[in-house]
Motif scaffolding. Structure first.
Motif, PDB file in Angstrom:
ATOM      1  N   THR A 178       7.919 -25.354 -54.168  1.00 34.75           N
ATOM      2  CA  THR A 178       7.749 -23.958 -53.754  1.00 34.75           C
ATOM      3  C   THR A 178       6.372 -23.683 -53.161  1.00 34.75           C
ATOM      4  O   THR A 178       5.700 -22.727 -53.538  1.00 34.75           O
ATOM      5  N   HIS A 181       8.109 -21.666 -49.636  1.00 36.64           N
ATOM      6  CA  HIS A 181       9.255 -20.788 -49.850  1.00 36.64           C
ATOM      7  C   HIS A 181       9.431 -20.522 -51.342  1.00 36.64           C
ATOM      8  O   HIS A 181       8.986 -21.314 -52.175  1.00 36.64           O
ATOM      9  N   THR A 182      10.101 -19.439 -51.653  1.00 39.48           N
ATOM     10  CA  THR A 182      10.374 -19.123 -53.043  1.00 39.48           C
ATOM     11  C   THR A 182      11.498 -20.006 -53.583  1.00 39.48           C
ATOM     12  O   THR A 182      12.264 -20.609 -52.810  1.00 39.48           O
ATOM     13  N   VAL A 184      14.133 -18.952 -54.880  1.00 40.86           N
ATOM     14  CA  VAL A 184      15.389 -18.344 -54.432  1.00 40.86           C
ATOM     15  C   VAL A 184      15.767 -18.893 -53.060  1.00 40.86           C
ATOM     16  O   VAL A 184      16.935 -19.236 -52.804  1.00 40.86           O
ATOM     17  N   ALA A 185      14.792 -19.007 -52.158  1.00 43.13           N
ATOM     18  CA  ALA A 185      15.064 -19.524 -50.817  1.00 43.13           C
ATOM     19  C   ALA A 185      15.454 -20.999 -50.850  1.00 43.13           C
ATOM     20  O   ALA A 185      16.129 -21.486 -49.938  1.00 43.13           O
ATOM     21  N   SER A 187      17.349 -22.406 -53.165  1.00 44.95           N
ATOM     22  CA  SER A 187      18.369 -22.430 -54.216  1.00 44.95           C
ATOM     23  C   SER A 187      19.344 -23.601 -54.103  1.00 44.95           C
ATOM     24  O   SER A 187      20.010 -23.936 -55.087  1.00 44.95           O
ATOM     25  N   CYS A 192      13.569 -27.047 -58.975  1.00 46.24           N
ATOM     26  CA  CYS A 192      12.370 -26.661 -58.228  1.00 46.24           C
ATOM     27  C   CYS A 192      11.120 -27.026 -59.026  1.00 46.24           C
ATOM     28  O   CYS A 192      11.144 -27.117 -60.259  1.00 46.24           O
TER      29      CYS A 192
END
Length: 212
Positions: A178, A181-182, A184-185, A187, A192
């Motif tokens: 991460t 990007h997060t 969530v992005a 996923s 992660c």
């Protein structure tokens, strides 16, 4: 996580902290072409520059624009440094099977590795080595083939959705880093990590790395 035979690393955003430099390059290029810099930037992650050009400005010649982008990036080379923990992690991989799989330029990446003291693996796959680049799986399949291992036994470390899609499609296990990007992005990744130190701990726990 499955049994690990090899680790495949993306480069930009994973081993090299290049986001700020690339942002300046793409902003300059987009503005000079009368394009929306923010929209262009969102198309860049994990992809070959010429592929971004095709999507952002279909009326332009991708090969010519790639040359212009490479010239802009060359001016940024001194501002690109290793991601924190990269040197320690890669040194711990001595004697293990690993590769870099990047959409970046061969000469530029290898020059930055040399300048920053990052070791280069024997297997290196660049965007120019495949017909279909990320998010197609070809690059990771090629790296696994060159290492002589099955993609299902490879762990991929990626920071971009396009790269994660490519690695998953190739059948690899993916750690989403991460840095750009997060979670969530990212996923579609199997797990992660917030840093390369965390990636290192994950690989140590699986017995893949040399202990300190």
């Amino acid at each position: 996580m499955r049994m690990i035979s090899a680790v495949l690393f993306d480069v930009d955003g994973v081993l090299l902290d290049s986001a700020a430099a690339h942002r300046r390059v793409w902003n300059s290029w987009a503005l000079s072409r009368g394009l929306d810099a923010e929209k262009v930037w969102r198309l860049t992650f994990g992809r070959r520059p010429e592929d971004t050009v095709k999507d952002a400005a279909a009326h332009l010649d991708p090969a010519a624009e790639r040359q212009s982008l490479d010239e802009l990036l060359a001016k940024e080379r001194d501002g690109i440094l290793p991601v924190g923990g990269a040197v320690r992690l890669l040194r711990a991989l001595s004697g293990r099977a690993w590769a870099i799989v990047t959409s970046g330029d061969r000469a530029f990446v290898e020059a930055r590795f040399a300048a920053t003291g990052l070791p280069l693996p024997a297997v290196r796959v660049y965007g120019s080595d495949v017909e279909q680049a990320k998010p197609a799986p070809d690059c990771f399949a090629l790296a696994a083939s060159r290492l002589g291992v099955d993609p299902s036994a490879c762990v991929v470390v990626e920071d971009a959705p396009a790269g994660i899609c490519a690695a998953v499609a190739a059948g690899c296990t993916v750690i989403g880093l991460t840095t750009t990007h997060t979670a969530v992005a990212l996923s579609r990744a199997h797990m992660c990590a917030v840093s390369l130190d965390e990636v290192r701990e994950l690989l140590l726990a699986r017995g893949f790395l040399n202990t300190p």
